[in-house]
Design a protein around this motif. Sequence first.
Motif, short mmCIF file in Angstrom:
data_model
loop_
_atom_site.label_atom_id
_atom_site.label_comp_id
_atom_site.label_asym_id
_atom_site.label_seq_id
_atom_site.Cartn_x
_atom_site.Cartn_y
_atom_site.Cartn_z
N LEU A 186 38.51 38.39 41.34
CA LEU A 186 38.63 38.14 39.90
C LEU A 186 39.41 39.28 39.24
O LEU A 186 40.24 39.05 38.38
N ASP A 187 39.14 40.49 39.67
CA ASP A 187 39.88 41.67 39.20
C ASP A 187 40.73 42.16 40.36
O ASP A 187 40.21 42.70 41.33
N ASN A 188 42.04 41.97 40.23
CA ASN A 188 42.94 42.28 41.33
C ASN A 188 43.36 43.75 41.27
O ASN A 188 44.09 44.16 40.36
N PRO A 189 42.93 44.58 42.23
CA PRO A 189 43.26 46.01 42.18
C PRO A 189 44.73 46.32 42.39
O PRO A 189 45.19 47.42 42.07
N ILE A 190 45.50 45.36 42.89
CA ILE A 190 46.92 45.60 43.14
C ILE A 190 47.69 45.82 41.84
O ILE A 190 48.73 46.47 41.83
N THR A 191 47.16 45.30 40.73
CA THR A 191 47.87 45.43 39.45
C THR A 191 47.93 46.86 38.96
O THR A 191 48.77 47.19 38.12
N ALA A 192 47.06 47.70 39.47
CA ALA A 192 47.02 49.10 39.02
C ALA A 192 47.91 50.01 39.86
O ALA A 192 48.03 51.20 39.56
N VAL A 193 48.54 49.45 40.90
CA VAL A 193 49.32 50.28 41.82
C VAL A 193 50.77 49.80 41.84
O VAL A 193 51.03 48.61 42.06
#
Length: 376
Positions: A186-193
Amino acid sequence: MKVILKRRKIKNDTQESLYLEFYKGYKRLPNGKLKHFREFETLNLILHSTPKTPAQKQENKDNLELAEKIRIKHVNEFNSGKHGFRNDDKLKFNFLEYFKKLTEDRFNSKNNYGNWDSVYKHLQTYCSPNTKFSDIDEDFVRGFKNYLQNTALTKSNIGLAQNTQSSYFNKFRASLNQAQKDKILLDNPITAVKSIKAENPPREYLTFDEVKRLSKTECKYPVLKRAFIFSCLTGLRWSDIQKMTWSEVRDSEGELRLIFQQKKTHDIEYLDISQQARDLMGNRRESNERVFEGLRYSVTYNSALLRWCHATGIYKHITFHCARHTNAVLLLEMGADIYTVSKRLGHRELKTTEIYAKIVDKKMKEAANIIPDLNI
């Protein structure tokens, strides 16, 4: 989360209103009491508390059935992760198994399978085989990025080129984006990198004069010489030349053409070749035999290629792939249009071929100053 169908009295207790309760669990407060988390949704459906007529009984039945359908719909939406409700069962999915499935899908569709398979192998090295989606957070993503940039090695035990790092990280990014579409994340950590930036390094190539000199210079491995010059004349990749069999060669009734499947893209290609390119292939043998028999990838052959160039007075850093660059530049310099060159090279996008057009433009600028000073 639980979705519960409830009712409350209205209109002097003669009717009841149907609503849903979304129970999201609880937490224990510092004072020891429990705080429950609930949300509610009014359905705008009415029941008769004490139905007296067949019509009221039927209305109650219909509204209850509709309310239950709405409740089940919300349960299914929760199970698929919709509306931001986390389905912890999906977070328990094995990440490597999921990535392997995405890789296999690329094989079936013949779409960039090799790169996906390489990324899968690196992920096997980077993380535990029991890695779950619940383990994938921003630190995991940054860690894999750092692994590609500083730890990952090729089969030759050297670090990955920057463009390879970029390509592999983008495949990893695509897998997490797909997991988000599949309602696993649901919260995609790839968006922060940030992605690893691809570079556009200079493409080394040979001039026509240099190719001519090479063709007149002896090479320690004759098959390497024939294959390299053949690539300069046709633009074929090493992988397609090395695996080429006589079944892919059409050389009868005035036709000189190769019909083959590109190893990189798996596309079927039809490539007309010149007579001098055909002469480099030698005498025809059995259809299942390789045209350039004995050609193989090795440090020995790579070193022999450089020594051959040095013997000719060429001190550029030449690899076998430079022959493909050479073909593209020579064709453009000699008047072939960019669309034809793109098709001959088997490029899927014209922008890939436009890189060579920029090289030719640079040569045109150099040519403007090639005439010596007249001392006017």
